[in-house]
Write a protein that holds these residues in place. Structure first.
Motif, short mmCIF file in Angstrom:
data_model
loop_
_atom_site.label_atom_id
_atom_site.label_comp_id
_atom_site.label_asym_id
_atom_site.label_seq_id
_atom_site.Cartn_x
_atom_site.Cartn_y
_atom_site.Cartn_z
N GLY A 127 0.60 -1.04 -0.03
CA GLY A 127 -0.31 -0.27 0.30
C GLY A 127 0.72 1.14 -0.04
O GLY A 127 0.07 2.29 -0.29
N GLY A 128 1.87 1.11 0.83
CA GLY A 128 3.13 2.60 0.57
C GLY A 128 3.59 2.70 -1.06
O GLY A 128 4.29 3.71 -1.47
N ASP A 129 3.20 1.92 -2.06
CA ASP A 129 4.39 1.99 -3.07
C ASP A 129 3.47 2.75 -4.17
O ASP A 129 2.15 1.77 -5.31
N ASP A 130 3.52 3.41 -4.48
CA ASP A 130 2.30 4.55 -5.30
C ASP A 130 2.24 3.18 -7.22
O ASP A 130 1.20 3.42 -7.25
N ARG A 131 3.15 2.09 -7.02
CA ARG A 131 3.28 1.93 -8.97
C ARG A 131 2.57 0.62 -8.11
O ARG A 131 1.41 0.18 -9.14
N ASP A 132 2.72 0.09 -6.95
CA ASP A 132 1.46 -1.50 -6.91
C ASP A 132 0.49 -0.69 -6.72
O ASP A 132 -0.53 -1.24 -7.16
N VAL A 133 -0.23 0.01 -6.01
CA VAL A 133 -1.11 0.66 -6.23
C VAL A 133 -2.15 0.66 -7.41
O VAL A 133 -3.06 0.54 -7.78
N GLU A 134 -1.06 1.30 -8.13
CA GLU A 134 -1.75 1.76 -9.44
C GLU A 134 -1.93 0.17 -10.40
O GLU A 134 -3.20 0.68 -11.66
N PHE A 135 -0.91 -0.53 -10.48
CA PHE A 135 -1.30 -1.56 -10.93
C PHE A 135 -1.87 -2.20 -10.62
O PHE A 135 -3.05 -2.67 -11.73
#
Length: 503
Positions: free
Chosen positions: A484-492
């Protein structure tokens, strides 16, 4: 050699279709008007964009091929060059965010995987460290396991190597709707460069121009250079070959023997005029690589976009290929990833996985189809392969079928690489113990699970014959593993959900 033949084939095809080739600290910066960008992301992974960068034409991609399963009693060696490009992922992301599935041939699984951060600790002394782990596959039943091989490059300790960068900007007519994003992306990079670095700016359309010769940033203020770029207007045909020749000559004028000498090509890859043959162009690029001038490509736009050409140009130039789909992506590339883009710490990095036939019945490398190297060329020191930059991470996934009742090692990862200015391969070997790959999937690290989800997502998009997974299954895995703290993960995760709505 296989790699040479592949590059020669690329150039032949490029001409046959008429496309003649003739981590830093962030600072306050003036990047222009964000509303002009082609699209951007919210904090929750939401995307707001437009199709304003479309230009009519035919998008071009490489051949759609798949790695097959290989029986270890017939061939227990799998050999490929590393790849740290990410252009395929960001191109596909743009398509999905605008309501379309990306063409299957545009999807290169390794570029989807390598866009995301991993959990590999950095090495202490060597240029990079190698990690292996695995788990039972959640997609193909109890029969198969996933093997993850990870390379983590060391960070730059002394970031004082000067840069000599040449921006080569395509201002042909097809770039009209993309030029604002190009400009704003380069503004970010200019702000991240240091005093004493050299910058030059060249353009090409129907002809070529040198807007700024190699100039020290201590001699010219950044805002005036941004102003020169901001005044550029698009129009005319596309003499890419002449543009490349001029950019190389300009970069050579500012050549730094102990620095980074790099050309950055900003284009949609659509080239249509120029007198140079493909053999001459190949020799031109190769000769400058040998001199120490490398080339990276930054792709923009859609409709007439030449993904294949932009990727292969970067390969030939010993650089990296990126696709900029938003100002957010430009900021990530030129802040979070900047040192890795510029500072090469190892070149010609080749991987050969030697599977133990007594422990592994068959295997399949997921992705890296256009990075294949003949097994016999692995120890050939003239074999060209990929470069790895400071802080870069590289991941390869295999699907393997283990032999029951055997406790022997799964195999060995063999690597060979050269120092950035070296000519001799340095070997590195890492054993793959059986216990490292036999965990249940839910016992594997969350990063491993997330990576498996990314790979499966890409395999579905490229219509792999080995995949029968639903996007909903991928969503469940990614949702459970996302950071949840990684914006790339959230975007994916949001991207997977958008894909489900399209599908």
């Amino acid at each position: 050699m296989f790699y040479f033949r592949r590059l020669t084939l690329f150039l032949s095809l490029f001409f046959a279709v008429g496309l003649t080739l003739s981590g830093c600290d962030t600072r306050n910066r003036n990047i222009g008007s964000p509303e002009l960008a082609a699209g951007d992301f919210g904090r929750d992974g939401s995307y707001s964009g437009s199709e304003g960068d479309y230009y009519p034409g035919e998008e071009q991609f490489g051949d759609l091929v798949y790695n097959n399963f290989v029986n270890t009693n017939e061939d227990n060696l799998s050999t490929f060059g590393i790849d740290v490009d990410t252009g395929s992922y960001t191109f596909g992301r743009k398509k999905i965010n605008e309501g379309q599935l990306p063409p299957p041939a545009s999807v290169r699984v390794e570029e989807y995987i390598n866009y995301f951060r991993q959990d590999y600790p950095p090495p202490d002394d060597n240029p990079f460290a190698v990690y292996v782990d695995g788990a039972r596959s959640p997609f193909r039943g109890d029969e198969f396991h996933l093997l993850r091989i990870g390379l983590q490059a060391r960070n730059v300790i002394d970031n004082t190597k000067p840069w000599n960068l040449t921006f080569l900007i395509d201002i042909s007519g097809s770039m009209t709707s993309r030029l604002d994003l190009v400009k704003q992306s380069l503004y970010i990079l200019i702000d991240e460069m240091r005093e004493g670095d050299l910058i030059s700016v060249c353009t090409y359309a129907g002809g070529v121009r040198t807007i700024l010769p190699p100039t020290s940033l201590s001699d010219a203020d950044r805002e005036s250079i941004k102003g020169m770029i901001g005044d550029l207007q698009a129009g005319g045909s596309t003499a890419m070959a002449s543009g490349l020749q001029n950019a190389y000559q300009i970069n050579r004028e500012g050549f730094l023997p102990d620095g980074v000498n790099r050309i950055l090509v900003c284009s949609d890859g659509d080239a249509n005029v120029g007198p140079t043959s493909h053999d001459e162009m190949f020799e031109l690029i190769r000769s400058y690589v040998e001199e120490g001038i490398t080339l990276s490509t930054l792709g923009f736009g859609q409709g007439n976009y030449n993904d294949y050409g932009m990727e292969q140009l970067a390969d030939m130039g010993n650089g990296n290929y990126y696709y900029i789909d938003s100002l957010t992506e430009a900021a990530r590339l030129f802040t979070e990833e900047l040192v890795g883009v510029m500072e090469v710490i190892a070149k010609d990095v080749k991987v050969q996985v030697e599977f133990n036939p007594e422990a592994v019945r068959r295997y399949r490398l997921i992705g890296y189809e256009n990075r294949a190297i003949h097994d016999d060329d692995f120890k050939d020191e003239t074999t060209d392969a990929g470069e790895i930059g400071a802080g870069h991470r590289v991941t390869a996934l295999y699907e393997i079928e283990l032999v029951d009742g055997v406790s022997g090692d799964v195999g060995t990862v063999h690597l060979r690489y050269k120092q950035p200015s070296g000519h001799t391969d340095i070997p590195l070997d890492v054993v793959i113990p059986r216990h490292a790959v036999t965990a249940e999937f839910d016992q594997a690290s969350r990063r491993f699970q997330f990576t498996a989800g990314v790979a499966e997502f890409a395999e579905i998009l490229r219509e792999s014959p080995y995949v029968n997974t639903r996007f909903a299954d991928v969503e469940a895995i990614v949702e459970n593993a996302v950071s949840g703290g990684d914006d790339r993960d959230v975007e994916f995760l949001e991207l997977v959900r958008r894909t489900m709505r399209i599908d």
